[in-house]
Write an enzyme that holds these catalytic residues in place. Structure first.
Site, mmCIF file in Angstrom:
data_model
loop_
_atom_site.group_PDB
_atom_site.id
_atom_site.type_symbol
_atom_site.label_atom_id
_atom_site.label_comp_id
_atom_site.label_asym_id
_atom_site.label_seq_id
_atom_site.Cartn_x
_atom_site.Cartn_y
_atom_site.Cartn_z
ATOM 1 N N PHE A 1 21.879 -39.791 64.679
ATOM 2 C CA PHE A 1 22.214 -39.572 66.092
ATOM 3 C C PHE A 1 21.162 -38.702 66.774
ATOM 4 C CE2 PHE A 1 25.864 -41.852 65.435
ATOM 5 C CZ PHE A 1 26.822 -41.261 64.627
ATOM 6 N N TYR B 1 39.312 -30.170 51.325
ATOM 7 C CA TYR B 1 37.945 -30.082 50.793
ATOM 8 C C TYR B 1 37.562 -28.646 50.443
ATOM 9 C CZ TYR B 1 32.799 -30.392 50.911
ATOM 10 O OH TYR B 1 31.454 -30.292 50.608
ATOM 11 N N ARG C 1 20.542 -28.389 60.587
ATOM 12 C CA ARG C 1 21.765 -27.672 60.269
ATOM 13 C C ARG C 1 21.590 -26.836 59.000
ATOM 14 N NH1 ARG C 1 22.401 -29.579 64.498
ATOM 15 N NH2 ARG C 1 24.235 -30.577 65.445
ATOM 16 N N CYS D 1 47.888 -34.234 55.093
ATOM 17 C CA CYS D 1 47.453 -35.218 56.121
ATOM 18 C C CYS D 1 46.032 -35.688 55.857
ATOM 19 C CB CYS D 1 47.553 -34.596 57.521
ATOM 20 S SG CYS D 1 46.213 -33.453 57.934
ATOM 21 N N ASN D 2 45.235 -34.924 55.139
ATOM 22 C CA ASN D 2 43.857 -35.375 54.882
ATOM 23 C C ASN D 2 43.468 -35.110 53.435
ATOM 24 O OD1 ASN D 2 41.424 -36.551 55.579
ATOM 25 N ND2 ASN D 2 40.482 -34.604 56.177
ATOM 26 N N TYR E 1 37.297 -29.223 68.948
ATOM 27 C CA TYR E 1 37.400 -28.632 67.594
ATOM 28 C C TYR E 1 36.871 -27.202 67.646
ATOM 29 C CZ TYR E 1 35.773 -27.263 63.005
ATOM 30 O OH TYR E 1 35.499 -26.530 61.869
ATOM 31 N N SER F 1 34.361 -21.412 62.109
ATOM 32 C CA SER F 1 33.226 -22.335 62.093
ATOM 33 C C SER F 1 32.108 -21.836 62.991
ATOM 34 C CB SER F 1 33.703 -23.716 62.585
ATOM 35 O OG SER F 1 32.607 -24.556 62.842
ATOM 36 N N LYS G 1 38.912 -23.479 67.228
ATOM 37 C CA LYS G 1 38.562 -22.416 66.276
ATOM 38 C C LYS G 1 38.341 -21.097 67.022
ATOM 39 C CE LYS G 1 38.555 -24.552 62.266
ATOM 40 N NZ LYS G 1 39.473 -24.149 61.182
ATOM 41 N N ASN H 1 50.235 -30.132 54.262
ATOM 42 C CA ASN H 1 51.000 -31.328 54.703
ATOM 43 C C ASN H 1 50.365 -32.621 54.208
ATOM 44 O OD1 ASN H 1 48.769 -31.755 56.274
ATOM 45 N ND2 ASN H 1 49.796 -31.497 58.255
ATOM 46 N N GLY I 1 43.952 -27.204 58.761
ATOM 47 C CA GLY I 1 43.524 -27.504 60.125
ATOM 48 C C GLY I 1 42.802 -28.833 60.163
HETATM 49 C C1 WQD Z 1 25.158 -32.810 61.124
HETATM 50 C C2 WQD Z 1 23.914 -33.489 61.699
HETATM 51 C C3 WQD Z 1 24.391 -34.987 63.528
HETATM 52 C C4 WQD Z 1 26.615 -37.915 61.123
HETATM 53 C C5 WQD Z 1 30.383 -30.112 61.730
HETATM 54 C C6 WQD Z 1 31.641 -29.656 62.426
HETATM 55 C C7 WQD Z 1 32.679 -29.286 61.462
HETATM 56 C C8 WQD Z 1 32.123 -28.341 60.448
HETATM 57 C C9 WQD Z 1 30.978 -29.017 59.740
HETATM 58 C C10 WQD Z 1 33.452 -26.742 59.298
HETATM 59 C C11 WQD Z 1 23.928 -33.571 63.233
HETATM 60 C C12 WQD Z 1 23.831 -35.745 62.338
HETATM 61 C C13 WQD Z 1 25.916 -36.799 61.533
HETATM 62 C C14 WQD Z 1 25.994 -39.189 61.126
HETATM 63 C C15 WQD Z 1 23.985 -38.165 61.955
HETATM 64 N N1 WQD Z 1 33.079 -28.007 59.478
HETATM 65 N N2 WQD Z 1 24.611 -36.932 61.947
HETATM 66 N N3 WQD Z 1 24.684 -39.259 61.562
HETATM 67 O O1 WQD Z 1 28.389 -31.762 63.728
HETATM 68 O O2 WQD Z 1 26.852 -30.041 62.601
HETATM 69 O O3 WQD Z 1 29.278 -29.832 62.496
HETATM 70 O O4 WQD Z 1 30.060 -29.356 60.572
HETATM 71 O O5 WQD Z 1 33.359 -25.896 60.091
HETATM 72 O O6 WQD Z 1 33.121 -30.457 60.782
HETATM 73 O O7 WQD Z 1 31.348 -28.532 63.208
HETATM 74 O O8 WQD Z 1 28.086 -31.693 61.222
HETATM 75 O O9 WQD Z 1 27.618 -33.421 59.545
HETATM 76 O O10 WQD Z 1 28.702 -34.112 61.739
HETATM 77 O O11 WQD Z 1 26.301 -33.434 61.713
HETATM 78 O O12 WQD Z 1 22.797 -38.261 62.341
HETATM 79 O O13 WQD Z 1 26.579 -40.241 60.769
HETATM 80 O O14 WQD Z 1 23.874 -34.828 61.252
HETATM 81 O O15 WQD Z 1 23.864 -35.500 64.735
HETATM 82 O O16 WQD Z 1 22.596 -33.419 63.687
HETATM 83 P P1 WQD Z 1 28.082 -30.859 62.595
HETATM 84 P P2 WQD Z 1 27.741 -33.230 61.022
#
Ligand code: WQD
Length: 362
Positions: A217, A10, A230, A33-34, A148, A123, A152, A31, A81
């Site tokens: 969530f 990505y 976020r 894988c994703n 995860y 991250s 990192k 590789n 990764g």
């Molecule tokens: C964001 C918000 C969830 C899914 C990830 C990882 C890692 C990083 C990107 C690079 C949170 C909420 C999520 C859902 C929801 N990548 N949520 N329903 O966990 O902040 O971090 O970010 O570094 O992959 O660190 O990202 O998108 O999973 O969650 O309510 O189905 O959305 O609770 O508040 P996160 P996220």
């Protein structure tokens, strides 16, 4: 020549496009894988020329040594990764093996080949549950809340120790906040192989009808509307940050850290509302208990990247969502021909979505 590990993924694919746009020659080591070889065709079409590709795994030292022997690599951008928080809780060893073991093998192969310029895809999860917002690079790396994040942080510490032991190393740790979005052409984006862990890919699949309902969530956090906040950053802005960081590292020494975020936090419900407003598609949702490992809020102070790299995110949340939806319409059409009426996706003409149905498999 620049090596991009994970360059069909990505973020990696967008980084490769950035390098090509700046006249660099690139070799991708992945590789798959994703991701898939389809990314290579998309990169070639969008970038106007091909990157070299070598199928391999960063944990395989022999493959890495052969790679450095075959190509005149001057610097490395390490994107390979695993990155799914929930999966890391279920499969911690796989995460440490890939994200830490792979980074160690890569650094060993780099040193053996005399290559010492490295950008690492890190991250914001290395900060753990930060009490103060916004987060700048002086904030202590706390206790990550999942394997995860720990992987990192461990990889960062490997590189910090390495640079302290040998001044030839010039290392950039790029701490991504929440990358989202897709290439503005709608031709390149995130294509999760499994059920998406992250908010936006899941939301998009609800919007396109591939999933029924978005589970939110937790709506009892100490945030304005109770849902998690976020710092969402467009993946193309993120890729531009890699180019700027590479320029800053060339000829340098030591470790430099930059947060790559917009400096603005949005809650889950604000993202949902912005998507519906921007793309014209309502999102069915339910409120569920908090997800283990989540923090209430996390957004960046991006001032250091602005001051030292001349970088700042340019694209708005609406831009991110519009670009992401354009890409999802293409993906969804590949998975099953959905007849989009102009009511469901006014921003994406029916013809465009249906024309995508003939698109090469992801
Ligand atoms: C964001 C918000 C969830 C899914 C990830 C990882 C890692 C990083 C990107 C690079 C949170 C909420 C999520 C859902 C929801 N990548 N949520 N329903 O966990 O902040 O971090 O970010 O570094 O992959 O660190 O990202 O998108 O999973 O969650 O309510 O189905 O959305 O609770 O508040 P996160 P996220």
């Amino acid at each position: 020549m620049i090596l991009v590990t994970g360059g069909t993924g990505y973020v990696g694919a967008q980084v490769v496009l950035q390098l090509l746009a700046h006249g660099q020659t690139v070799v991708i080591f992945d590789n798959l894988c994703n991701s898939s070889r389809a990314s290579l065709e998309r990169i070639a079409r969008l970038g106007g020329r091909r990157a070299r590709f070598v199928l391999g795994d960063v944990r395989n030292r022999a493959q890495l040594d052969a790679l450095f022997a075959d190509f005149p690599i001057a610097a490395v951008i390490h994107c390979a990764g695993l990155k799914a928080v929930g999966e890391s809780v279920r499969e911690p060893l796989r995460y440490y093996d890939s994200n830490v073991g792979g980074s160690i093998a890569l650094c060993q192969a780099m040193a053996a080949a005399g290559v010492f310029t490295l950008i690492f895809s890190s991250s914001a999860t290395v900060y753990g549950d930060c009490a103060t917002m916004p987060i700048d690079e002086t904030c202590a790396t706390g206790l990550p809340t999942n394997p995860y994040g720990f992987s990192k942080l461990m990889a960062e510490n490997v590189m910090i120790s390495l640079a302290a032991s040998d001044a030839r190393w010039s290392v950039g740790l790029l701490r991504y906040f929440n990358p989202i979005g897709a290439h503005e052409s709608g031709e390149l984006g995130e294509a999760p192989a499994q059920v998406p862990n992250n908010l936006l890919p899941y939301l998009l699949q609800v919007a396109s009808g591939r999933r029924d309902v978005l589970q939110v969530f937790g709506n009892d956090y100490a945030t304005p509307d109770g849902t998690g906040v976020r710092d969402y950053v467009h993946v193309m802005d993120l890729a531009e940050g890699h180019w700027r960081a590479l320029q800053a590292l060339l000829g340098g020494s030591g470790v430099r850290v930059w947060n790559l975020g917009t400096g603005r936090g949005y809650s889950v419900l604000e993202v949902v509302d912005a998507f519906t407003r921007t793309c014209g598609v309502p999102i069915a949702l339910t409120f569920e208990p908090r997800r283990t490992g989540d923090v209430a809020q996390c957004w960046a102070d991006p001032g250091k990247a602005r001051r030292e790299l001349g970088w700042q995110a340019r694209r708005s949340l609406d831009d991110m969502l519009r670009d992401a939806w354009r890409w999802e319409c293409r993906l969804a059409a590949e998975h099953r021909p959905i007849v989009y009426t102009t009511e469901t996706s006014p921003t994406i003409p029916v013809a465009a979505a249906q024309a995508a149905s003939g698109y090469a498999a992801v």
